[in-house]
Design an enzyme around this catalytic site. Structure first.
Site, mmCIF file in Angstrom:
data_model
loop_
_atom_site.group_PDB
_atom_site.id
_atom_site.type_symbol
_atom_site.label_atom_id
_atom_site.label_comp_id
_atom_site.label_asym_id
_atom_site.label_seq_id
_atom_site.Cartn_x
_atom_site.Cartn_y
_atom_site.Cartn_z
ATOM 1 N N SER A 121 1.771 -10.030 3.086
ATOM 2 C CA SER A 121 2.249 -11.238 2.252
ATOM 3 C C SER A 121 3.669 -11.405 2.100
ATOM 4 O O SER A 121 4.402 -10.586 2.672
ATOM 5 C CB SER A 121 1.791 -10.734 0.678
ATOM 6 O OG SER A 121 2.635 -11.734 -0.186
ATOM 7 N N TYR A 165 2.175 -5.443 -6.394
ATOM 8 C CA TYR A 165 1.523 -5.870 -5.329
ATOM 9 C C TYR A 165 2.104 -6.131 -4.008
ATOM 10 O O TYR A 165 1.626 -5.714 -2.932
ATOM 11 C CB TYR A 165 1.163 -7.365 -5.934
ATOM 12 C CG TYR A 165 0.540 -8.267 -4.790
ATOM 13 C CD1 TYR A 165 -0.673 -8.053 -4.035
ATOM 14 C CD2 TYR A 165 1.350 -9.123 -4.227
ATOM 15 C CE1 TYR A 165 -1.210 -8.983 -3.257
ATOM 16 C CE2 TYR A 165 0.772 -10.187 -3.160
ATOM 17 C CZ TYR A 165 -0.391 -9.896 -2.602
ATOM 18 O OH TYR A 165 -1.114 -10.729 -1.701
#
Length: 336
Positions: free
Chosen positions: A131, A156
């Site tokens: 990501s 995350y």
């Protein structure tokens, strides 16, 4: 070829499985269909995949070590996977603030079960979703895979950075070719309800205000899902090679390991994004300007030169066309 796609009922996994089947491959999709967002949307995606020639689905939780080991063994007994594309994960930055252990289970243990399956069953190439959030407090623009990413601002992001480190260890120890793809703000038809585009369209159509953080002074490198899928498919057929001349670069290695950005390469101000949505809907938004949220970053911007060098591809979907494609899907799916 025979592909495993984890997270096949998810946004990107659905589009990828459909593309691979259209290209004539065998695709086994797995997903646990968790309730992070409306399960009915995941089931609707699966309902469109199930009839496709070459597609098969199994409901498995990535964090279930015994189930995953048995799954890989069972599949390899008939025909092993040529490629594994690992997209299954607990998504969302803000959700990680209140539900940290969901990320440990899915993004850490789940990634490890996939790595172990690939290791023991001679998978030729593991491609996994990282990501843009890994860039964290990095202020160098555009973001390059050679940049340091040691200052994440959400759990995350930290879990995705951990996936990259775990993949490198398996590439180094076992010669498993791995490619990590850092996705930049993916949007498009069948998207996730927790993402800004989905939430904004839903609220505007309902005549409700939309929350715009940091007073709208944010920018994102929005990337249409069609560009993401094209990048994945091209990368899958190009496993990384060990770099014998490696001297400490962060995005390659003396092992068969590689990191690539997949982004549009052109950041858009959040307020301009809202205007594109208003134009596609033909309706103005009621704007609720709010402060910066924990876990957010001010801007993202992908350097995609390495992706082009490896695949010959540069993302090409323009924002206005991409937003319009989502709005058309949303109106059709929800009958609004």
């Amino acid at each position: 070829m025979k592909y495993l796609v984890t997270g096949a009922a998810g946004f990107i996994g659905f589009h990828l499985a459909r593309r691979l089947c259209a290209d004539g491959h065998q695709v086994v999709g797995i997903d646990n269909l968790n309730d992070y967002y409306e399960v009915s949307l995941k089931e609707a995606r699966l309902a469109r995949l199930q009839p496709l020639p070459g597609f098969r689905f199994e409901r498995i939780d990535l964090a279930d070590r015994e189930a995953m080991a048995a799954f890989f063994t069972r599949e390899s007994a008939s025909e092993r996977f040529d490629r594994v594309i690992h997209l299954g994960a607990q998504a969302g930055v803000r959700y990680s603030l209140d539900n940290p252990f969901a990320y440990a289970d899915s993004n850490l243990t789940g990634a490890l079960t996939v790595l172990e399956g690939c290791r023991h069953h001679e998978v030729q190439h593991l491609i996994y979703a990282s990501s843009s959030s890994v860039y964290g407090l990095n202020e160098q623009m555009p973001f390059k895979t050679s940049d340091g990413v040691d200052h994440p601002v959400s759990l995350y992001a930290a879990s995705k950075k951990a996936n990259e480190l775990m993949a490198h260890s398996y590439s180094h120890l076992y010669g498993l070719p791995t490619t990590g793809l850092r996705f930049f703000t993916v949007y498009g038809p069948w998207g996730r309800p927790d993402m800004a585009l989905f939430k904004f369209v839903r609220a505007i159509l309902a005549g409700e205000p939309i929350d715009i953080y940091n007073q709208g002074q944010l920018s994102r490198d929005f990337t249409h899902v069609d560009d993401i899928i094209e990048g994945i498919v091209r990368v899958a057929d190009r496993p990384p090679q060990a770099n014998p001349a490696w001297h400490g670069q962060t995005d390659s290695s003396s092992a068969p390991y590689r990191l690539l950005n997949i982004g549009n390469g052109s950041p858009v101000r959040l307020l301009d994004f809202v205007e594109a949505i208003e134009a596609a809907l033909g309706k103005p938004a009621i704007r609720n300007l709010l402060p910066m949220q924990p876990g957010d970053v001010l801007a993202t911007w992908a350097d995609t030169e390495s992706l082009f060098e490896v695949t010959g591809y540069k993302p090409r979907v323009e924002l206005s066309a991409g937003v319009a494609s989502f709005v058309a899907w949303y109106r059709d799916y929800y009958r609004v």
